[in-house]
Design a protein around this motif. Structure first.
Motif, PDB file in Angstrom:
ATOM      1  N   TYR A 181       0.635  -1.332   0.050  1.00 28.64           N
ATOM      2  CA  TYR A 181      -0.040   0.102  -0.089  1.00 28.64           C
ATOM      3  C   TYR A 181       1.020   1.227   0.076  1.00 28.64           C
ATOM      4  O   TYR A 181       1.992   1.229   0.503  1.00 28.64           O
ATOM      5  CB  TYR A 181      -0.919  -0.115   1.209  1.00 28.64           C
ATOM      6  N   ALA A 182       0.216   2.316  -0.535  1.00 27.36           N
ATOM      7  CA  ALA A 182       1.235   3.562  -0.596  1.00 27.36           C
ATOM      8  C   ALA A 182       1.657   4.096   0.788  1.00 27.36           C
ATOM      9  O   ALA A 182       0.579   4.169   1.599  1.00 27.36           O
ATOM     10  CB  ALA A 182       0.150   4.671  -1.296  1.00 27.36           C
ATOM     11  N   PRO A 183       2.653   4.674   0.931  1.00 26.90           N
ATOM     12  CA  PRO A 183       3.172   5.254   2.358  1.00 26.90           C
ATOM     13  C   PRO A 183       2.237   6.298   2.534  1.00 26.90           C
ATOM     14  O   PRO A 183       1.985   6.688   3.753  1.00 26.90           O
ATOM     15  CB  PRO A 183       4.478   5.727   1.911  1.00 26.90           C
ATOM     16  N   SER A 184       1.716   7.071   1.467  1.00 21.03           N
ATOM     17  CA  SER A 184       0.934   8.392   1.829  1.00 21.03           C
ATOM     18  C   SER A 184      -0.520   8.090   1.953  1.00 21.03           C
ATOM     19  O   SER A 184      -1.519   8.974   2.108  1.00 21.03           O
ATOM     20  CB  SER A 184       1.082   9.246   0.849  1.00 21.03           C
ATOM     21  N   ARG A 185      -1.121   6.788   2.170  1.00 22.74           N
ATOM     22  CA  ARG A 185      -2.402   6.564   2.355  1.00 22.74           C
ATOM     23  C   ARG A 185      -3.195   6.970   3.538  1.00 22.74           C
ATOM     24  O   ARG A 185      -2.646   6.925   4.508  1.00 22.74           O
ATOM     25  CB  ARG A 185      -2.565   4.791   2.259  1.00 22.74           C
ATOM     26  N   ARG A 186      -4.383   7.162   3.412  1.00 22.17           N
ATOM     27  CA  ARG A 186      -5.342   7.885   4.504  1.00 22.17           C
ATOM     28  C   ARG A 186      -6.067   6.543   5.281  1.00 22.17           C
ATOM     29  O   ARG A 186      -6.391   6.749   6.288  1.00 22.17           O
ATOM     30  CB  ARG A 186      -6.263   8.609   3.879  1.00 22.17           C
ATOM     31  N   TYR A 187      -5.896   5.236   4.572  1.00 15.84           N
ATOM     32  CA  TYR A 187      -6.724   4.231   5.207  1.00 15.84           C
ATOM     33  C   TYR A 187      -5.491   2.907   4.859  1.00 15.84           C
ATOM     34  O   TYR A 187      -5.113   2.826   3.683  1.00 15.84           O
ATOM     35  CB  TYR A 187      -7.884   3.738   5.080  1.00 15.84           C
ATOM     36  N   THR A 188      -5.652   1.886   5.823  1.00 15.67           N
ATOM     37  CA  THR A 188      -5.324   0.601   5.409  1.00 15.67           C
ATOM     38  C   THR A 188      -6.149  -0.515   5.446  1.00 15.67           C
ATOM     39  O   THR A 188      -6.661  -0.852   6.420  1.00 15.67           O
ATOM     40  CB  THR A 188      -3.949   0.054   6.302  1.00 15.67           C
ATOM     41  N   PRO A 189      -6.411  -1.141   4.136  1.00 17.31           N
ATOM     42  CA  PRO A 189      -7.565  -2.000   4.149  1.00 17.31           C
ATOM     43  C   PRO A 189      -6.920  -3.273   4.372  1.00 17.31           C
ATOM     44  O   PRO A 189      -5.786  -3.684   4.530  1.00 17.31           O
ATOM     45  CB  PRO A 189      -7.979  -1.848   2.739  1.00 17.31           C
ATOM     46  N   GLU A 190      -7.814  -4.284   4.721  1.00 21.13           N
ATOM     47  CA  GLU A 190      -7.617  -5.826   4.676  1.00 21.13           C
ATOM     48  C   GLU A 190      -7.288  -6.022   3.261  1.00 21.13           C
ATOM     49  O   GLU A 190      -7.906  -5.623   2.503  1.00 21.13           O
ATOM     50  CB  GLU A 190      -8.665  -6.494   5.359  1.00 21.13           C
ATOM     51  N   ASP A 191      -6.250  -6.893   3.040  1.00 16.39           N
ATOM     52  CA  ASP A 191      -6.148  -7.544   1.824  1.00 16.39           C
ATOM     53  C   ASP A 191      -7.410  -8.254   1.124  1.00 16.39           C
ATOM     54  O   ASP A 191      -8.270  -8.868   1.857  1.00 16.39           O
ATOM     55  CB  ASP A 191      -5.135  -8.757   1.692  1.00 16.39           C
ATOM     56  N   LYS A 192      -7.706  -7.702  -0.025  1.00 13.88           N
ATOM     57  CA  LYS A 192      -8.824  -8.213  -0.855  1.00 13.88           C
ATOM     58  C   LYS A 192      -8.450  -8.553  -2.357  1.00 13.88           C
ATOM     59  O   LYS A 192      -8.599  -7.639  -3.188  1.00 13.88           O
ATOM     60  CB  LYS A 192     -10.016  -7.426  -0.657  1.00 13.88           C
ATOM     61  N   PRO A 193      -7.513  -9.576  -2.326  1.00 18.67           N
ATOM     62  CA  PRO A 193      -6.892  -9.629  -3.876  1.00 18.67           C
ATOM     63  C   PRO A 193      -7.913 -10.226  -5.093  1.00 18.67           C
ATOM     64  O   PRO A 193      -9.061 -10.326  -4.625  1.00 18.67           O
ATOM     65  CB  PRO A 193      -5.859 -10.639  -3.541  1.00 18.67           C
ATOM     66  N   LYS A 194      -7.359 -10.169  -6.093  1.00 20.90           N
ATOM     67  CA  LYS A 194      -8.160 -10.642  -7.319  1.00 20.90           C
ATOM     68  C   LYS A 194      -9.039 -12.053  -7.156  1.00 20.90           C
ATOM     69  O   LYS A 194     -10.200 -12.199  -7.453  1.00 20.90           O
ATOM     70  CB  LYS A 194      -7.393 -10.740  -8.560  1.00 20.90           C
ATOM     71  N   GLU A 195      -8.584 -12.826  -6.273  1.00 16.65           N
ATOM     72  CA  GLU A 195      -9.323 -14.187  -6.120  1.00 16.65           C
ATOM     73  C   GLU A 195     -10.588 -13.982  -5.236  1.00 16.65           C
ATOM     74  O   GLU A 195     -11.682 -14.486  -5.613  1.00 16.65           O
ATOM     75  CB  GLU A 195      -8.469 -15.034  -5.303  1.00 16.65           C
ATOM     76  N   VAL A 196     -10.504 -12.935  -4.333  1.00 19.45           N
ATOM     77  CA  VAL A 196     -11.615 -12.747  -3.627  1.00 19.45           C
ATOM     78  C   VAL A 196     -12.501 -11.974  -4.441  1.00 19.45           C
ATOM     79  O   VAL A 196     -13.965 -12.295  -4.342  1.00 19.45           O
ATOM     80  CB  VAL A 196     -11.369 -11.965  -2.234  1.00 19.45           C
ATOM     81  N   LEU A 197     -12.225 -11.126  -5.297  1.00 18.80           N
ATOM     82  CA  LEU A 197     -13.221 -10.636  -6.109  1.00 18.80           C
ATOM     83  C   LEU A 197     -13.692 -11.156  -7.087  1.00 18.80           C
ATOM     84  O   LEU A 197     -15.073 -11.343  -7.406  1.00 18.80           O
ATOM     85  CB  LEU A 197     -12.421  -9.080  -6.973  1.00 18.80           C
ATOM     86  N   ALA A 198     -13.037 -12.368  -7.418  1.00 20.03           N
ATOM     87  CA  ALA A 198     -13.750 -13.115  -8.520  1.00 20.03           C
ATOM     88  C   ALA A 198     -14.608 -14.147  -7.757  1.00 20.03           C
ATOM     89  O   ALA A 198     -15.743 -14.528  -8.482  1.00 20.03           O
ATOM     90  CB  ALA A 198     -12.508 -14.043  -9.201  1.00 20.03           C
ATOM     91  N   ALA A 199     -14.292 -14.481  -6.664  1.00 24.77           N
ATOM     92  CA  ALA A 199     -15.292 -15.417  -6.050  1.00 24.77           C
ATOM     93  C   ALA A 199     -16.517 -14.567  -5.772  1.00 24.77           C
ATOM     94  O   ALA A 199     -17.812 -15.091  -5.855  1.00 24.77           O
ATOM     95  CB  ALA A 199     -14.613 -15.742  -4.454  1.00 24.77           C
ATOM     96  N   LEU A 200     -16.573 -13.408  -5.323  1.00 26.24           N
ATOM     97  CA  LEU A 200     -17.798 -12.397  -5.305  1.00 26.24           C
ATOM     98  C   LEU A 200     -18.529 -12.477  -6.431  1.00 26.24           C
ATOM     99  O   LEU A 200     -19.633 -12.622  -6.356  1.00 26.24           O
ATOM    100  CB  LEU A 200     -17.459 -11.125  -4.830  1.00 26.24           C
ATOM    101  N   HIS A 201     -18.125 -12.263  -7.547  1.00 26.30           N
ATOM    102  CA  HIS A 201     -18.767 -12.218  -8.839  1.00 26.30           C
ATOM    103  C   HIS A 201     -19.121 -13.454  -9.625  1.00 26.30           C
ATOM    104  O   HIS A 201     -20.395 -13.641  -9.852  1.00 26.30           O
ATOM    105  CB  HIS A 201     -17.708 -11.674  -9.869  1.00 26.30           C
ATOM    106  N   ARG A 202     -18.864 -14.615  -8.953  1.00 28.95           N
ATOM    107  CA  ARG A 202     -19.364 -15.944  -9.379  1.00 28.95           C
ATOM    108  C   ARG A 202     -20.497 -15.998  -8.475  1.00 28.95           C
ATOM    109  O   ARG A 202     -21.395 -16.711  -8.922  1.00 28.95           O
ATOM    110  CB  ARG A 202     -18.222 -16.994  -9.001  1.00 28.95           C
TER     111      ARG A 202
END
Length: 283
Positions: free
Chosen positions: A37-58
């Protein structure tokens, strides 16, 4: 939202989701070990990589997606581009760039399926970018045929209206302009958004209901209906998964099930979910 993004027992949408329905606003986060994540970020999310997104769309039965670069990754678009390359037929992308982004990177992103750049004007997420940088970025991507995506909130719609009108390329407004629902559809920011849609270059996403109000999200419906009536051929829909900066869990199926409430006609749903994103993103 499924915490681990794994397929679970089927839950059906309450309407016939058209084939090739597109989630036109979603994100991938990390994994941070590979895509920091970017050092200048305003928030740090939980990892949600491409596999998680693909599972949602399925689970939801969605056939296409537009993966939008989020501010937590800054202008390091590698996680988003990696996701695009994993399924180039189904995915398109929207990047974030600045003056340090090499021309060769723009060309590589074009080949991967990127079709636009996004700018954030939300104060809580860092506020407006340097407008000189903004305009230079616009001019760099214009020859590529890309469009501009703007994340604005409430009165920011009116503040940005002169800039939007002056751009000589398609512009997409995120999340119904994130207007204040308590002001109603006659509120000044929303009226400005409707006025902007008189311009054939301007599009809007009927997403972000979960940012306007809590479940069951009924306060958001009049806004979505008005925008669809104003520009039925220039509206898009998306989940905004995984809902960065929200503390309340969101059920994406519940968001999908709002669609018939603001688009009761099958032809409107076909345009919103399939035809319009195909036109803008070249599926």
């Amino acid at each position: 939202m499924q915490a681990e993004g794994q397929d679970s027992a089927p839950r059906q949408a309450r309407f016939a989701v058209p084939p090739l329905t597109c989630d036109a606003h979603c994100h991938v986060f990390g994994p941070a070990a590979r895509f920091p994540y970017a050092p200048s970020r305003r928030y740090t999310p939980e990892d949600k990589p491409k596999e998680v997104l693909a599972a949602l769309h399925r689970r939801l039965g969605l056939g296409r997606a537009v993966i939008v670069q989020a501010s937590c990754h800054g202008t390091d678009n590698r996680a988003m581009v990696d996701a695009l390359r994993s399924d180039p037929t189904r995915y398109r992308g929207v990047a974030m760039i600045d003056d340090t982004t090499p021309d060769a990177e723009l060309e590589a992103m074009q080949a991967a399926g990127v079709r636009g750049i996004r700018f954030n004007f939300i104060k809580a997420l860092g506020g407006a970018p340097d407008m000189a940088v903004f305009h230079r970025a616009v001019e760099r991507v214009r020859p590529l045929g890309w469009h501009i995506v703007l994340h604005v909130q409430g009165e920011g719609v009116a503040e940005m209206a002169p800039v939007i009108r002056a751009l000589r390329m398609p512009v997409v407004i995120d999340h119904m302009g994130r207007v204040d629902p308590s002001l109603g559809v006659d509120g000044p920011a929303f009226r400005t958004l409707l006025d902007l849609l008189a311009d054939e270059r301007i599009w809007v996403k009927l997403s972000g209901a979960e940012r306007m109000t809590l479940s069951p999200f009924t306060e958001a419906l009049p806004f979505a209906r008005a925008l669809l009536r104003a520009a039925p051929h220039r509206v898009l829909w998306g989940t905004d998964f995984p809902h960065p900066n929200l503390t309340t869990p969101v059920d994406e199926l519940e968001l999908l099930n709002l669609v018939p409430d603001f688009a009761p006609k099958a032809e409107d749903r076909q345009r919103l979910l399939v035809d319009n994103p195909a036109t803008l993103y070249g599926f």
